[in-house]
Enzyme design. Structure first.
Site, short mmCIF file in Angstrom:
data_model
loop_
_atom_site.label_atom_id
_atom_site.label_comp_id
_atom_site.label_asym_id
_atom_site.label_seq_id
_atom_site.Cartn_x
_atom_site.Cartn_y
_atom_site.Cartn_z
N TYR A 1 18.78 -84.15 -42.43
CA TYR A 1 18.09 -84.05 -43.71
C TYR A 1 18.46 -85.24 -44.60
O TYR A 1 19.17 -86.15 -44.18
CB TYR A 1 18.36 -82.68 -44.33
CG TYR A 1 17.83 -81.56 -43.47
CD1 TYR A 1 16.47 -81.52 -43.12
CD2 TYR A 1 18.66 -80.58 -42.94
CE1 TYR A 1 15.97 -80.53 -42.29
CE2 TYR A 1 18.16 -79.59 -42.10
CZ TYR A 1 16.81 -79.57 -41.79
OH TYR A 1 16.31 -78.59 -40.96
N PRO B 1 24.70 -70.72 -43.49
CA PRO B 1 23.36 -70.68 -44.08
C PRO B 1 22.31 -70.73 -42.97
O PRO B 1 22.40 -71.56 -42.07
CB PRO B 1 23.31 -71.94 -44.96
CG PRO B 1 24.39 -72.82 -44.44
CD PRO B 1 25.45 -71.94 -43.85
#
Length: 352
Positions: free
Chosen positions: A181, A23
């Site tokens: 994150y 990704p």
């Protein structure tokens, strides 16, 4: 035969080979909705021979976006926009996956396409960021520590996003618990200073990720589920490879099918030495210690290196990013270099 170009089947979903697309954020969505750029960008990798194409970190909520230009899947309209992109990937022979993420304290930042770096203020289209603790990343704005209701919303947002992803046709869902994150922020003692059931001990810090994994598995019982970890924070007192092994066992028991092993991204003082395949041994350790399927990532730009990683049982698959950007037909080139049957579409076979 080439090990890299041997199919891999998980939960009845067959990837035609083990050379996959990582990704990669494109910072090109409007209100979280993907568009023609995403369609062409992702479909070209399927035509170029990838076994699996994973769409960029896709936010599970508006406040979960890395930047205001990030793609999302928190609305049905966004899921509907993903559907023709997924169909285009599948029509070209690859499996379509999506990485679901929440940026936490690294959200509401300036898109790198603008050349800036920093927090986008609410009055400029940004928002107040959320995190396990009110600790800012580098020079970014200080986040607000999530309360109990906020944590419940995170779990629900991931489950709802997974349902929408499956409705859009995605057959693989990856939970982004790496690169600093939100889920990674809960895992590491460097960013999680909570004193409740989600902070302190390893068991408490991993609790949110396990709950999210369980919720996504319950919401989408047939989807192929990956979890991406940063194997190490590469900083004193941070998350370690041993922690990753222990957490991988827990998410495996909660329903994860494969562990995608990366590293770093949590704190600016990390110390990482890069080079071809520099994260492969992390993946090999997780595979050896847990028995789970793993994918390796990290400057795997040479077909021979990718082949050796899989052939030596250090990983079940290889993910590359920048090499696919440099050459969207990396899969076709790799097959030719390894003497494997080409995954070229019929329209391209004359070249192979």
């Amino acid at each position: 035969m080439s090990a890299l170009f041997t199919p891999l089947s998980i939960r009845g979903i067959e990837m035609r080979n083990r050379l996959w697309v990582s990704p990669m954020c494109q910072y090109s969505a409007v209100d979280g909705v993907p568009n023609d750029w995403h369609h062409v960008h992702l479909a070209q990798f399927a035509a170029g021979g990838a076994g699996l194409v994973i769409a960029e970190a896709t936010a599970v909520s508006p406040e979960g976006r890395i930047s205001p230009e990030d793609a999302g899947i928190w609305t049905d309209a966004q899921a509907e926009a993903w559907a023709p992109i997924v169909a285009a990937i599948r029509a070209r022979g690859a499996v379509a996956g999506v990485q679901l993420g929440h940026a936490g304290r690294k959200a509401s930042t300036t898109s790198p396409l603008t050349g800036g770096r920093g927090t986008v203020a609410p009055e400029a289209g940004g928002w107040t960021t959320l995190a396990p603790s009110a600790l800012a990343y580098d020079t970014f704005a200080e986040p607000v520590a999530l309360d109990a209701a906020g944590i419940e919303k995170v779990v629900e947002d991931f489950a709802d996003a997974a349902r929408r992803a499956v409705a859009a046709g995605f057959e693989v869902v990856e939970l982004h618990a790496a690169h600093g994150y939100l889920l990674h922020q809960f895992l590491s003692p460097l960013t999680n200073h909570r004193d409740d059931e989600y902070g302190g001990s390893f068991e408490n810090r991993v609790r949110l990720l396990v709950r999210v994994t369980e919720a996504v598995r319950a919401a989408t019982p047939d989807v192929v589920l990956f979890v991406r970890f940063s194997a190490t924070d590469a900083a004193e007192g941070g998350w370690s490879v041993a922690d990753t092994v222990a957490a991988a066992r827990l998410v495996g028991a909660a329903g994860a099918d494969l562990i995608d092993v990366s590293s770093g991204g949590l704190v600016p003082q990390q110390r990482i030495v890069t080079g071809p395949g520099y994260q492969v041994e992390y993946a090999a350790t997780v595979r050896r210690e847990t028995g789970l399927r793993v994918a390796a990532v990290g400057m795997i730009d040479d077909p021979a290196l990718a082949e050796n990683i899989v052939a030596d049982d250090r990983a079940d698959a290889v993910l590359s990013g920048r090499e696919w950007l440099r050459d969207p037909h990396y899969g076709l080139r790799a097959a030719a270099a390894l003497g494997a049957d080409s995954p070229a579409p019929a329209q391209y076979t004359r070249a192979y």
